[in-house]
Design an enzyme around this catalytic site. Structure first.
Site: not given
Length: 644
Positions: A233, A236, A239, A456
């Site tokens: 993903p 993470t 690179t 809520e």
């Protein structure tokens, strides 16, 4: 100190041809200035004054220059007169004897000559022509200089010599744009800076060893792998891992992005691939890193709109040939990164090209702790800061998210003039990143605030009494980002999800709308985020994970887009899927209504506390709702309920 050696990397001024141009222009200006001194410093007189001096025999001669300027030279006796003592000018470049005493402009030359004859002074008249040879020469060649200069400028720009990197201009358009890192390049990132990812680091480090000590592996008959694909993903650390390889490897490292091969001209991508591998072979053993390889590695033939001579496919074909084509026996390893491995071409993924796929997944608890330790190094932390606590509060966070969290916490601490970053700053940063910035400037009416509070509270009460719901730890009606209010949860880290977990989560999400139905006997538009969430989960249950009995154990998941615009199921099945998705959501909505109807007193208490305090935490929830019947431990949360 005397023993200090000069740094060979110290930058020295480089010679530039523009220096020569500047010197020539400066010399020309100086000559022009000094040569014009005589004109600037010679005294100006009128023609009537001249004739007066001529009648008094003060004028030795008058020289007509270029038929309109008269230079007047006085006799030596006249120069001694008081009126003419300051008439002689001075010049650095011209002798004083050659300079006139006065000058003036004449009108018509013929009339001037007649006036001199009238006073019998025609004998003092002479004519002269002056030319500025340097100025005339420069004016003559100036157009040619400009044309040549413009031509040189354009050619240097086109060839990438002036202001453009290699391959950046038209004559080098087929050249590779890869940035080279070698032993002369300072790359500070090492494997110590890459926290977590132990398995990925081990495999990547082994690739570096392949190039450093190839005989260690080839003596047993093994072959050095051709390529490794980093998959995972976004955020993470793919690179970052490649940067660490550049920092650790003592071999040349070529780095570029997949989009660097793409250009508007036909054949450029394939040419850049050839040039890239040519450079890498010349410096072998070496490593090539291609970030976001899906830009050129997408499966061929999937785009019906493109022709057979698609530029991207030509680039991919050349890459396939260079990686494992006829006669490729060089110590060049290709490392690539992508978060979309499912759309890559099968030929690219076969053994012999990308021999290894290294999965770089979201970090687990221990890995998040290691990542926090790396990003907390430069921060001025408060004493006793619990890194374990921070790791538990950030499930689902990637390495990039954690780096952003640490930076945001430091900014929050600085905003309040603190001397160190404290625990509460990190908790506030989690709220900021996940939920967005607080919008306390929003003014709600009493009725709107009551509706949001009950909405809520409905989420909170339903989640408190469901076994498989995530632990609830905080409820707020303070608007953040898109949300008007939020119920916050601490998602449990799990690799598999069962049907009951999906159903309880959908029920909790529908709890807000169910509370509005019970209290106000009508629903509002505030549940848009809830509806998006439950629709996505119900659709995943039916179409992806095969968790619906009527649709059966089948999946219609198609990440590579192989089906195109064609549905992989019949119209009858489509109707069944729509019906089941709707049934799942409506069933859980009725379940939430039933649960809240039985807990209406708790719903009222929680909503009133929310209206009073706006934010309530774990202690308030336990005081109003009692202990959770399922004994779930709760803590700070990372999940919000978005609303419109």
């Amino acid at each position: 100190m005397a023993n200090e050696k000069k740094n060979p990397k110290e930058k020295k001024p480089k010679f530039s041809p523009y220096w020569i141009y500047g010197i020539i222009i400066a010399i020309f200006i100086v000559i022009q200035v000094f040569s014009s001194n005589s004109y600037q410093e010679t005294n100006e007189i009128t023609p009537s004054e001249f004739f007066k001096y001529a009648e008094e025999n003060d004028v030795e001669k008058v020289v007509i220059v270029n038929r309109h300027i008269a230079k007047v030279y006085l006799t030596k006796e006249a120069e001694q007169k008081e009126i003419h003592k300051k008439s002689k000018p001075t010049s650095l470049l011209t002798p004083a004897s050659n300079l006139p005493n006065y000058r003036f402009e004449i009108g018509d030359l013929q009339n001037f000559e007649n006036d001199l004859k009238a006073i019998n002074k025609y004998n003092i008249l002479s004519n002269d022509t002056e030319e500025n040879v340097l100025a005339d020469f420069l004016l003559g060649i100036l157009p040619f200089i400009l044309l040549i200069g413009v031509w040189i400028f354009i050619m240097r720009r086109m060839s990438g010599g002036a202001g453009g990197g290699a391959g950046g201009q038209i004559f080098n358009i087929g050249k590779s744009k890869a940035k080279l890192f070698d032993q002369n390049t300072e790359v500070k990132t090492t494997f110590k800076d890459v926290a977590g990812l132990e398995g990925a680091k081990e495999e990547v480090q082994e690739i570096v060893d392949f190039l450093k000590f190839p005989e260690k592996y080839t003596t047993l008959g093994g072959k050095i792998p051709k390529g490794a694909l980093l998959v995972g993903p976004p955020g993470t650390g793919k690179t970052l891992l490649a940067k660490a390889v550049a920092g650790e490897a003592k071999v040349p490292f070529f780095s570029l992005s997949g989009s660097d091969f793409v250009e508007m001209f036909v054949g450029v991508g394939a040419s850049r691939v050839r040039d890239l591998f040519k450079q890498a072979k010349e410096k072998s053993p070496s490593i090539i890193f291609i970030d976001e390889i899906d830009a050129i590695g997408r499966a061929r033939g999937k785009n019906a709109m493109s022709g057979s001579n698609d530029e991207r496919e030509n680039t991919l074909n050349q890459l396939l040939t260079e990686m494992d084509g006829f006669g490729t026996k060089t110590n060049v390893i290709v490392i690539a990164a992508t978060n979309r491995a499912d759309i890559l071409d099968k030929a690219l993924m076969r053994a012999g090209r990308f021999d290894r796929q290294i999965f770089v997944d979201l970090p687990n608890l221990s890995e998040r702790k290691a990542i926090f330790e790396v990003h907390l190094r430069p921060l001025k932390k408060a004493k006793g800061l619990d890194i374990d606590f921070l790791s538990k509060q950030t499930p689902g966070f990637s390495g990039a998210d954690i780096a952003n969290l640490c930076n945001e916490a430091a900014l929050i601490a600085a905003r309040t003039d603190k001397k160190a970053v404290e625990k509460q700053d990190f908790l506030d940063a989690v709220d900021r990143i996940v939920g967005g910035l607080e919008r306390r400037s929003n003014l709600f009416s009493v009725e709107e605030k009551k509706t949001i509070a009950y909405h809520e509270a409905g989420h909170a009460v339903v989640s408190w009494f469901l076994e498989h719901a995530d632990p609830l730890v905080k409820v707020t009606i303070v608007p953040r980002g898109r949300s008007l209010g939020a119920a916050w949860y601490l998602p449990q880290e799990a690799y598999i999800t069962r049907t009951n977990k999906f159903l309880d989560e959908i029920c909790v999400t529908m709890g807000g709308r169910a509370a509005e139905q019970i209290i106000f006997n009508e629903i509002s538009t505030g549940a848009l985020g809830d509806l998006e969430s439950v629709t996505k989960k119900a659709k995943a249950m039916v179409m992806i994970y095969g968790l619906n009995e009527k649709v059966g154990n089948i999946t219609y998941y198609d990440p590579a887009g192989e089906n195109g615009f064609v549905k992989p199921y019949s119209e009858k099945t489509a109707e069944l899927i729509d019906t089941e998705i709707k049934n799942i959501i409506e069933t859980q909505f009725e379940r939430a209504v039933e649960l809240l109807s039985s807990k209406k007193d708790l719903l009222d208490k929680l909503a009133n506390r929310l209206i009073e305090r706006e934010v309530i935490f774990k202690d308030d929830l336990e005081e109003l709702l009692g202990m959770s019947p399922f004994g779930l431990s709760t803590s700070k949360t990372t999940k919000t309920d978005e609303e419109e």
